[in-house]
Design a protein around this motif. Structure first.
Motif, PDB file in Angstrom:
ATOM      1  N   LEU A  72       0.662  -1.138   0.439  1.00 35.87           N
ATOM      2  CA  LEU A  72       0.145  -0.200  -0.256  1.00 35.87           C
ATOM      3  C   LEU A  72       0.989   1.219  -0.105  1.00 35.87           C
ATOM      4  O   LEU A  72       0.477   2.623  -0.530  1.00 35.87           O
ATOM      5  CB  LEU A  72      -0.553  -0.302   1.377  1.00 35.87           C
ATOM      6  CG  LEU A  72      -1.374   1.712   1.341  1.00 35.87           C
ATOM      7  CD1 LEU A  72      -2.328   1.884   0.372  1.00 35.87           C
ATOM      8  CD2 LEU A  72      -2.427   1.468   3.052  1.00 35.87           C
ATOM      9  N   SER A  76       0.328   4.575  -2.913  1.00 34.95           N
ATOM     10  CA  SER A  76      -0.753   5.404  -2.163  1.00 34.95           C
ATOM     11  C   SER A  76       0.642   6.396  -1.617  1.00 34.95           C
ATOM     12  O   SER A  76       1.273   6.352  -0.509  1.00 34.95           O
ATOM     13  CB  SER A  76      -1.673   4.400  -0.869  1.00 34.95           C
ATOM     14  OG  SER A  76      -2.773   5.824  -0.448  1.00 34.95           O
ATOM     15  N   ILE A  78      -0.954   7.616   0.984  1.00 34.21           N
ATOM     16  CA  ILE A  78      -0.737   8.086   2.412  1.00 34.21           C
ATOM     17  C   ILE A  78      -0.161   7.362   3.572  1.00 34.21           C
ATOM     18  O   ILE A  78       0.809   6.113   2.851  1.00 34.21           O
ATOM     19  CB  ILE A  78      -2.372   6.527   2.592  1.00 34.21           C
ATOM     20  CG1 ILE A  78      -3.021   6.811   4.125  1.00 34.21           C
ATOM     21  CG2 ILE A  78      -1.622   5.662   3.167  1.00 34.21           C
ATOM     22  CD1 ILE A  78      -4.545   5.915   4.412  1.00 34.21           C
ATOM     23  N   TYR A  83      -2.685   5.841   8.060  1.00 32.69           N
ATOM     24  CA  TYR A  83      -3.529   4.931   7.738  1.00 32.69           C
ATOM     25  C   TYR A  83      -3.130   3.799   9.153  1.00 32.69           C
ATOM     26  O   TYR A  83      -4.830   3.519   9.709  1.00 32.69           O
ATOM     27  CB  TYR A  83      -2.137   3.388   7.578  1.00 32.69           C
ATOM     28  CG  TYR A  83      -2.767   2.477   7.031  1.00 32.69           C
ATOM     29  CD1 TYR A  83      -3.636   1.398   6.143  1.00 32.69           C
ATOM     30  CD2 TYR A  83      -2.284   1.049   7.936  1.00 32.69           C
ATOM     31  CE1 TYR A  83      -3.835   0.578   5.986  1.00 32.69           C
ATOM     32  CE2 TYR A  83      -2.419  -0.330   7.844  1.00 32.69           C
ATOM     33  CZ  TYR A  83      -3.403  -0.332   7.089  1.00 32.69           C
ATOM     34  OH  TYR A  83      -3.691  -2.062   6.827  1.00 32.69           O
ATOM     35  N   LEU A  86      -6.867   4.470  11.230  1.00 31.57           N
ATOM     36  CA  LEU A  86      -8.472   4.190  11.225  1.00 31.57           C
ATOM     37  C   LEU A  86      -8.453   3.312  11.461  1.00 31.57           C
ATOM     38  O   LEU A  86      -7.760   2.307  12.441  1.00 31.57           O
ATOM     39  CB  LEU A  86      -7.720   3.941   9.303  1.00 31.57           C
ATOM     40  CG  LEU A  86      -7.686   5.547   8.230  1.00 31.57           C
ATOM     41  CD1 LEU A  86      -7.358   4.515   6.917  1.00 31.57           C
ATOM     42  CD2 LEU A  86      -8.454   6.017   8.208  1.00 31.57           C
ATOM     43  N   GLU A  90     -11.476   0.403   7.453  1.00 37.29           N
ATOM     44  CA  GLU A  90     -11.622   1.705   6.974  1.00 37.29           C
ATOM     45  C   GLU A  90     -10.050   1.384   6.601  1.00 37.29           C
ATOM     46  O   GLU A  90      -9.881   1.865   4.864  1.00 37.29           O
ATOM     47  CB  GLU A  90     -11.136   2.886   7.599  1.00 37.29           C
ATOM     48  CG  GLU A  90     -12.839   3.472   8.021  1.00 37.29           C
ATOM     49  CD  GLU A  90     -12.288   4.427   9.459  1.00 37.29           C
ATOM     50  OE1 GLU A  90     -13.192   5.714   9.518  1.00 37.29           O
ATOM     51  OE2 GLU A  90     -11.169   4.785  10.083  1.00 37.29           O
ATOM     52  N   GLN A  91      -8.675   0.828   6.411  1.00 36.57           N
ATOM     53  CA  GLN A  91      -7.695   0.386   5.973  1.00 36.57           C
ATOM     54  C   GLN A  91      -8.149  -0.893   4.994  1.00 36.57           C
ATOM     55  O   GLN A  91      -7.324  -0.517   3.952  1.00 36.57           O
ATOM     56  CB  GLN A  91      -6.684  -0.614   7.562  1.00 36.57           C
ATOM     57  CG  GLN A  91      -6.228   0.678   8.481  1.00 36.57           C
ATOM     58  CD  GLN A  91      -6.070  -0.173   9.565  1.00 36.57           C
ATOM     59  OE1 GLN A  91      -5.621  -1.757   9.346  1.00 36.57           O
ATOM     60  NE2 GLN A  91      -5.273   0.332  10.563  1.00 36.57           N
ATOM     61  N   ASP A  93     -10.905  -0.436   2.882  1.00 34.49           N
ATOM     62  CA  ASP A  93     -10.983   0.196   1.713  1.00 34.49           C
ATOM     63  C   ASP A  93     -10.177   0.476   1.481  1.00 34.49           C
ATOM     64  O   ASP A  93     -10.209   1.342   0.259  1.00 34.49           O
ATOM     65  CB  ASP A  93     -12.408   0.899   2.711  1.00 34.49           C
ATOM     66  CG  ASP A  93     -13.161   0.275   3.051  1.00 34.49           C
ATOM     67  OD1 ASP A  93     -13.796  -0.874   2.602  1.00 34.49           O
ATOM     68  OD2 ASP A  93     -14.719   1.073   3.812  1.00 34.49           O
ATOM     69  N   VAL A  94      -9.599   1.143   2.502  1.00 31.97           N
ATOM     70  CA  VAL A  94      -8.238   2.362   1.478  1.00 31.97           C
ATOM     71  C   VAL A  94      -6.789   1.220   0.733  1.00 31.97           C
ATOM     72  O   VAL A  94      -7.106   1.046  -0.271  1.00 31.97           O
ATOM     73  CB  VAL A  94      -7.120   2.919   2.530  1.00 31.97           C
ATOM     74  CG1 VAL A  94      -5.749   3.202   2.042  1.00 31.97           C
ATOM     75  CG2 VAL A  94      -7.562   4.115   3.457  1.00 31.97           C
ATOM     76  N   GLN A  97      -9.309   0.170  -2.847  1.00 36.46           N
ATOM     77  CA  GLN A  97      -8.865   0.887  -3.876  1.00 36.46           C
ATOM     78  C   GLN A  97      -7.592   1.538  -3.686  1.00 36.46           C
ATOM     79  O   GLN A  97      -7.641   1.162  -5.224  1.00 36.46           O
ATOM     80  CB  GLN A  97      -9.590   1.893  -2.496  1.00 36.46           C
ATOM     81  CG  GLN A  97      -9.834   3.518  -3.969  1.00 36.46           C
ATOM     82  CD  GLN A  97     -10.175   3.499  -4.504  1.00 36.46           C
ATOM     83  OE1 GLN A  97     -11.573   2.468  -4.612  1.00 36.46           O
ATOM     84  NE2 GLN A  97     -10.317   3.771  -5.522  1.00 36.46           N
ATOM     85  N   ALA A  98      -6.264   0.606  -3.547  1.00 35.99           N
ATOM     86  CA  ALA A  98      -5.199   1.271  -4.170  1.00 35.99           C
ATOM     87  C   ALA A  98      -4.661   0.403  -5.002  1.00 35.99           C
ATOM     88  O   ALA A  98      -3.969   0.688  -5.831  1.00 35.99           O
ATOM     89  CB  ALA A  98      -4.303   2.042  -2.913  1.00 35.99           C
TER      90      ALA A  98
END
Length: 442
Positions: A72, A76, A78, A83, A86, A90-91, A93-94, A97-98
């Motif tokens: 990640l 990303s 982030i 990170y 979160l 939420e982690q 989801d990130v 997405q990435a």
């Protein structure tokens, strides 16, 4: 006698023990046997259902696996501290997405998540995780464990159990129900590698130990191991060691190793697993993902195998550069069993290279792989990858054998696969599981 005559003679002799396979039939026969044979997973970080929340499973755990976390931060903007702030959801989801939406999931770790979703007939290309989360939420962990192990073709899972872990130890002290498919391992990292930070835990439990592991300390550590052996019934003891591990060397860890751990292993007839080559926290900001690999001096292993011939050592090394040396030592010491392609070695291209080398040097007298799974469903893709890679390796080995004059039968293949993925592990662990008739799956 000509080569052709030798080959003809060999095939005539072997025809009484089963139908010889043609070179064209070998790959499909190998694939059939690998698919049907249930494996023993000799090293994981999984837990049986009795350990409750310590057992990791489901889509959010799959996505926040530390392999993916490391990726990640390469794909990303982030930052690690953002990170870690979160929630788990939420982690996940990130990361989705990435690594799965904005990029193609072609790395080994991301492709593994795709394989798991596909195995459960879940969508692999959605912009969100709603359907996957709904599926895993509906599962009962106990029945899910059974289903996952069946899908992975695994009959036995060996855990990693730390008696000094503040979350795990109370579970053992309250009593753990036996599970037919899970076996315990007594992990020693905190005792052998970070004694100064943990000796007081033993002292608080009534064991007469001190900071320097002097006096009665080794005997008391041995008593501690015996007590936990009664509680856990482990199939081996284990420790993960840094690339700087050296033996002999006058250290507290080596004193405890030679005066407590190895004598206890001999008395209990247990092997000691040495996983060598970890460089801890080269980037602490990444937490568990911040460890790296280093090349070790395996003369330490040579010295242990020679000095303690009545101990058995299961050994995996983390550096690619140490793999050939490990094979050479295995040829010299019958009390050494190489196993698996661990962590950074567990990529198909490297697994294939290492496994071919081991077959060429050791025949079938090693354990090719373990999953090292931390999340339950990982065993599905990790063992699928192993089977896929082993089809190529074994097919090539049998083809060469056939060309050199020794015919191959399906029975030969079954015997060899059983030894590689079941009976070598069971023999070294002293497992009560029968190896005369290897379990198969449909």
């Amino acid at each position: 006698m000509s080569t052709a005559s030798i080959k003809s003679s060999s095939q005539t002799r072997l025809s009484n023990n089963g139908d010889l396979l043609t070179e064209g039939e070998i790959p499909s026969a190998v694939e059939d046997v690998l698919t049907a044979t249930q494996f023993v997973d000799i090293h994981t970080h999984l837990y049986s259902p009795a350990f409750g929340k310590l057992g990791l499973w489901g889509i959010d755990e799959l996505l926040t696996y530390h392999y993916l976390e490391a990726e990640l931060f390469r794909s990303s903007d982030i930052k690690p501290d953002q990170y870690w702030a979160l929630s788990k959801r939420e982690q996940a989801d990130v990361i989705w997405q990435a690594l799965f939406v904005e990029n193609s999931p072609v790395s080994e770790a991301t492709r593994g998540v795709i394989a798991v979703l596909n195995a459960f007939q879940l969508p692999t290309d959605r912009p969100d995780l709603a359907e996957a989360r709904s599926f895993f939420k509906a599962q009962s962990y106990e029945s899910h464990v059974q289903r996952v192990l069946e899908m992975a073709g695994v009959s036995m899972v060996v855990m990693t159990n730390d008696p000094l872990d503040p979350e795990e130890a109370p579970v053992w002290l309250n009593g753990v129900a036996n599970h037919s498919q899970f076996r315990a391992v007594l992990r020693l990292d905190r005792i052998l590698c970070t004694w100064s930070a943990h000796w007081q835990v033993l002292a608080s439990q009534g064991y007469k130990v001190d900071e320097n592991a002097s006096g009665k300390s080794p005997a008391e550590v041995r008593r501690f191991l015996m007590d936990w052996h009664k509680r856990m019934q482990p199939v081996y003891m284990a420790v993960s060691l840094p690339d700087t591990f050296a033996y002999p060397q006058d250290t507290v860890g080596n004193r405890v190793l030679t005066e407590a751990v190895l004598p206890a292993c001999r008395e209990l007839a247990l092997p000691l697993s040495l996983m060598i080559g970890v460089r801890k926290q080269v980037n602490p900001a990444l937490r568990l993902a911040g460890d790296a690999a280093g090349r070790a001096d395996l003369r330490a292993l040579e010295n242990l195998c020679r000095e303690f011939p009545d101990n058995r050592f299961l050994v995996s090394v983390l550096s690619r550069e140490n793999q050939h040396e490990l094979c050479v030592y295995a040829r010299k010491f019958s009390n050494l069993m190489p196993f698996g392609c661990w962590w950074f070695m567990n990529n198909p291209s490297i697994v294939e290279e290492i496994t071919r080398e081991r077959i060429e040097m050791l025949g079938t007298s090693f354990i090719p792989q373990h999953s090292d799974a931390r999340v339950l469903e990982q065993v599905i893709y990790k063992w699928n990858n192993t089977r896929r890679t082993m089809v190529r390796i074994l097919s090539d080995s049998y083809r060469l054998l056939s060309e050199d004059g020794r015919g191959v039968t399906r029975g030969d293949i079954q015997r060899d696969v059983t030894r590689l993925f079941r009976s070598n592990a069971e023999a070294w662990m002293g497992s009560r599981t029968s190896i005369s008739e290897p379990p198969t799956r449909s």
